[in-house]
Design a protein around this motif. Structure first.
Motif, PDB file in Angstrom:
ATOM      1  N   ALA A 139       0.825  -1.208   0.000  1.00  0.00           N
ATOM      2  CA  ALA A 139       0.000   0.000   0.000  1.00  0.00           C
ATOM      3  C   ALA A 139       0.858   1.256   0.000  1.00  0.00           C
ATOM      4  O   ALA A 139       0.477   2.280  -0.582  1.00  0.00           O
ATOM      5  CB  ALA A 139      -0.930   0.002   1.218  1.00  0.00           C
ATOM      6  N   ARG A 140       2.017   1.183   0.624  1.00  0.00           N
ATOM      7  CA  ARG A 140       2.870   2.367   0.746  1.00  0.00           C
ATOM      8  C   ARG A 140       4.137   2.285  -0.091  1.00  0.00           C
ATOM      9  O   ARG A 140       4.930   3.219  -0.100  1.00  0.00           O
ATOM     10  CB  ARG A 140       3.238   2.588   2.221  1.00  0.00           C
ATOM     11  N   GLY A 141       4.336   1.156  -0.763  1.00  0.00           N
ATOM     12  CA  GLY A 141       5.500   1.003  -1.619  1.00  0.00           C
ATOM     13  C   GLY A 141       6.810   1.039  -0.877  1.00  0.00           C
ATOM     14  O   GLY A 141       7.804   1.572  -1.380  1.00  0.00           O
ATOM     15  N   ARG A 142       6.856   0.446   0.315  1.00  0.00           N
ATOM     16  CA  ARG A 142       8.068   0.448   1.136  1.00  0.00           C
ATOM     17  C   ARG A 142       8.398  -0.972   1.599  1.00  0.00           C
ATOM     18  O   ARG A 142       7.495  -1.763   1.894  1.00  0.00           O
ATOM     19  CB  ARG A 142       7.883   1.326   2.377  1.00  0.00           C
ATOM     20  N   VAL A 143       9.684  -1.269   1.671  1.00  0.00           N
ATOM     21  CA  VAL A 143      10.158  -2.475   2.338  1.00  0.00           C
ATOM     22  C   VAL A 143      10.402  -2.116   3.796  1.00  0.00           C
ATOM     23  O   VAL A 143      11.165  -1.190   4.099  1.00  0.00           O
ATOM     24  CB  VAL A 143      11.441  -3.018   1.696  1.00  0.00           C
TER      25      VAL A 143
END
Length: 372
Positions: free
Chosen positions: A103-107
């Motif tokens: 949803a936030r495009g983060r690892v």
């Protein structure tokens, strides 16, 4: 060294099991990925697939004798490894957990163990493809390694449970929403453990937890987390207690697949499937040999669960198997990665490849397997 690693050392050095014969069948090839540079050999590292950017992200780990903890960041773009050198980065560690927040495009990275300093870590970082961003949540889980962590796609939360803390195993449940960690305190909860296996069941919107080790007992309980409560499932049959088992969710068939593991005496080679209500022990004609600390992922392009490597109590393994829901097929590729255990794997959706890197015995080789 903490007890989890002592137990692993016993597994690696002391057991001697007879091999089990397995049939063979042809399948897709392994491709040896060669580039101008590559991460140094390591194990106990973490890898996650960033579906927004089409990259496999690798961070940290330890060398073969644990004399070096890494703090390097690498990305695999399908052709080459690229070392990223952001201005700020998490400190060296291994035994940490990473999961991709779609949803936030983060690892998202949490915790781990710094063997050199002896610190159990409690920091949270996010990788956006260019920088590691250290977060400063109002509340945060205590430091740990060997925790279970998965992304709940329905609720858009990272779910974390348990692990080995500075003094003992933990039994707390936390969720990360991109800003804060929230400790969830349901009326009932799984008991303390490290190295339990957690997989997200997208068909039912549940995170499924099985097994682990509580310092004295290898656990065999099954729990499902829906975001509000943990529900212990008590099916009539269940896999025996174990840790270092392999667990992957089969998107096509809506089943959580479990294979192998270790209970202090036995290295397993049984295959079980969780359908949301019951464990079903399968009886395929042939099976992979007993193993733990292998890599297993679901290949969404081919609707197969792929298993590679592991440790059988005597030697690391280098065989490749695929599960179709009814049978295991031993693949016989023309090329294959060298034998290894405690390696990392991630499925690259963009290129329809399973990417494997590193592992015990100092294997600094990247391999990709899938549909060409």
């Amino acid at each position: 060294m903490r007890r989890a690693f002592l137990v692993l050392a016993v597994l690696v050095s002391a057991l001697a099991l007879a091999p089990v014969f397995a049939g063979v069948s042809n399948g897709p090839d392994w491709l040896i990925a060669k580039g101008p540079s590559s991460p140094p050999a390591r194990d106990a590292h973490a890898m996650a697939y960033d579906s927004g950017r089409g990259r496999v992200v690798l961070f940290a780990g330890a060398n073969e004798n644990n004399s070096v903890d890494f703090s390097d960041t690498w990305e695999w773009d399908g052709t080459a490894w690229i070392e990223r050198t952001p201005a700020a980065s998490p400190t060296p560690r291994f035994g940490h957990a990473m999961a991709y927040d779609a949803a936030r495009g983060r690892v998202v990275l949490f915790g781990g163990y710094d063997f050199i300093s002896g610190l159990v870590l409690s920091d949270t970082w996010e990788w956006d493809g260019k920088n590691w961003l250290v977060t400063t949540p109002a509340t945060s889980p205590p430091g740990r390694f060997g925790q279970a962590m998965a992304y709940d796609a329905k609720r858009q939360r990272i779910v974390l449970f348990g692990g080995a803390g500075a003094a003992s195993e933990l039994a707390d449940t936390w969720e990360w929403d991109g800003t804060n960690w929230t400790e969830r305190t349901p009326a009932t909860s799984p008991s303390p453990r490290e190295y339990g296996a957690l997989a997200y069941d997208s068909a039912r919107g549940r995170s499924v937890l099985f097994g682990g080790f509580d310092a004295t007992t290898y656990l065999g309980d099954t729990w499902a987390w829906d975001g509000t409560i943990w529900v212990e499932r008590a099916p009539p049959t269940s896999p025996p207690g174990r840790t270092w088992q392999m667990l992957a969710f089969d998107d096509a068939r809506g089943r959580t697949v479990l294979f192998g593991g270790y209970d202090g005496d036995t290295v397993f080679n049984d295959t079980w499937e969780w359908d949301g209500s019951a464990w079903l022990e399968t009886t395929p004609a042939v099976s992979p040999t007993p193993r733990a600390v292998a890599a297993m992922v679901f290949d969404r392009a081919r609707n197969r669960t792929m298993l590679f490597g592991g440790y059988d109590g005597r030697v690391p393994l280098g065989d490749t198997w695929e599960w179709d829901g009814n049978n295991w097929a031993a693949e016989t590729p023309a090329r294959s990665p060298p034998s290894r255990s405690n390696h990392a794997a991630a499925y690259d959706d963009a290129r329809r490849r399973t990417v494997v890197f590193g592992g015990y015995a100092g294997r600094a080789q990247t391999t990709a397997k899938g549909v060409t």
